[in-house]
Enzyme design. Sequence first.
Site, PDB file in Angstrom:
ATOM      1  N   ILE A 125       0.835  -1.207   0.000  1.00  0.00           N
ATOM      2  CA  ILE A 125       0.000   0.000   0.000  1.00  0.00           C
ATOM      3  C   ILE A 125       0.868   1.254   0.000  1.00  0.00           C
ATOM      4  CG2 ILE A 125      -1.924  -1.148   1.153  1.00  0.00           C
ATOM      5  CD1 ILE A 125      -1.188   0.472   3.702  1.00  0.00           C
ATOM      6  N   ASP A 126       2.122   1.140   0.436  1.00  0.00           N
ATOM      7  CA  ASP A 126       2.998   2.316   0.527  1.00  0.00           C
ATOM      8  C   ASP A 126       3.443   2.797  -0.863  1.00  0.00           C
ATOM      9  OD1 ASP A 126       2.732   1.609   3.160  1.00  0.00           O
ATOM     10  OD2 ASP A 126       4.773   0.845   3.376  1.00  0.00           O
TER      11      ASP A 126
HETATM   12  O1  F6P Z   1       4.165  -1.568   4.540  1.00  0.00           O
HETATM   13  C1  F6P Z   1       2.787  -1.603   4.649  1.00  0.00           C
HETATM   14  C2  F6P Z   1       2.344  -1.063   5.992  1.00  0.00           C
HETATM   15  O2  F6P Z   1       0.933  -1.171   6.084  1.00  0.00           O
HETATM   16  C3  F6P Z   1       2.793   0.369   6.297  1.00  0.00           C
HETATM   17  O3  F6P Z   1       2.008   1.339   5.672  1.00  0.00           O
HETATM   18  C4  F6P Z   1       2.706   0.380   7.797  1.00  0.00           C
HETATM   19  O4  F6P Z   1       3.581   1.326   8.365  1.00  0.00           O
HETATM   20  C5  F6P Z   1       3.145  -1.022   8.161  1.00  0.00           C
HETATM   21  O5  F6P Z   1       2.901  -1.845   7.032  1.00  0.00           O
HETATM   22  C6  F6P Z   1       2.433  -1.596   9.346  1.00  0.00           C
HETATM   23  O6  F6P Z   1       2.956  -2.854   9.582  1.00  0.00           O
HETATM   24  P1  F6P Z   1       2.300  -3.889  10.618  1.00  0.00           P
HETATM   25  O7  F6P Z   1       0.982  -4.315  10.059  1.00  0.00           O
HETATM   26  O8  F6P Z   1       3.270  -5.003  10.701  1.00  0.00           O
HETATM   27  O9  F6P Z   1       2.143  -3.127  11.888  1.00  0.00           O
END
Ligand code: F6P
Length: 317
Positions: A125-126
């Site tokens: 999504i980033d």
């Molecule tokens: O890399 C995708 C992402 O959703 C980022 O936008 C977010 O910072 C991170 O993963 C969150 O990761 P997790 O679900 O492991 O907390």
Amino acid sequence: MKRIGILTRDCAGVNAAIRAFVRSASACKVEVYGIFRGYQGLIEGDLKLLNHRSVSGIINLGGTILKAARSKQFRTLAGQRQAVRTLHDNKIEGLAVVGGNGSLAGAHVLATKYSIPVIGIPTTIDNDVNGVEMSIGADTAVNVALDALDKIRDTATSLERIFVVEVMGRDCGYIALRVALAGGCEEVLLPEKSFNVEKICEEIVEGNIQGKVSWIIVVAEGKVKAVDIAKKINTLTDLETREVVLGHIQRGGRPTAFDRIIAARYAHHAFEALTSGKLDRCVTLKEGKLTTIPLAKAIRPKDIEINDYYKLVKILT
Ligand code: F6P
């Protein structure tokens, strides 16, 4: 190649990619093993043969039927060796990795240190995979965040409030910038761009004097927290300010048509690339055409276009 493995991270469009990969392979009589929970499942040998039927009815589903996990063990030499052993023991000759920077970096390690034929399918999504204009999942995330923001605007306008809305993106302002522009927001705070909250507050107070009563400020996670910005605005302007953190709703949900289509195209191209010997690469689109780039390039930091979008957000306020 007679047998390929596939492992994934989660976000909208990943199931559409699994379906397309399995069906492309099945049309060529190549077996695909789904590996559960990413590299951790590869280490533990948690895999299952997928066929045309086992990927039925998943094209519209968010998440990943293969589940996802972050694997600390895969960062170790022993973990990597065990993962390679799983591939060899199961006669898996190539691996498709559907994921973002971390997953693609893992694929690059398998290719360069252990000579495993790998192909990357960019999914995050980033939208921060270098050399890839659109990763699977980014379009759905922007649309989910935009839908939430439109709803928040109803209250912001009705109650004449200021809202600070925090969106995901790790260190990348892609979602924030798109949502701010599409949602007609007044300000967007990005990890890539410096900002001055005092100055924003002066603009709010000035606008308020002239009759502007509601504001929506989008904050990209990574640098600041919506709660801190909201508190500061409230203190400096004395206007009611609320924060909303959108969080993981942005990573889930029904994939948009755009994400399903790039998922199908990327996955089919990935299968063709892997079986025709294009290894240690990542699929992408270049001027609308499918191609591959080296994984070594894909995992380098990406510079996203900020200034044009930011300027437009401010001009249209
Ligand atoms: O890399 C995708 C992402 O959703 C980022 O936008 C977010 O910072 C991170 O993963 C969150 O990761 P997790 O679900 O492991 O907390």
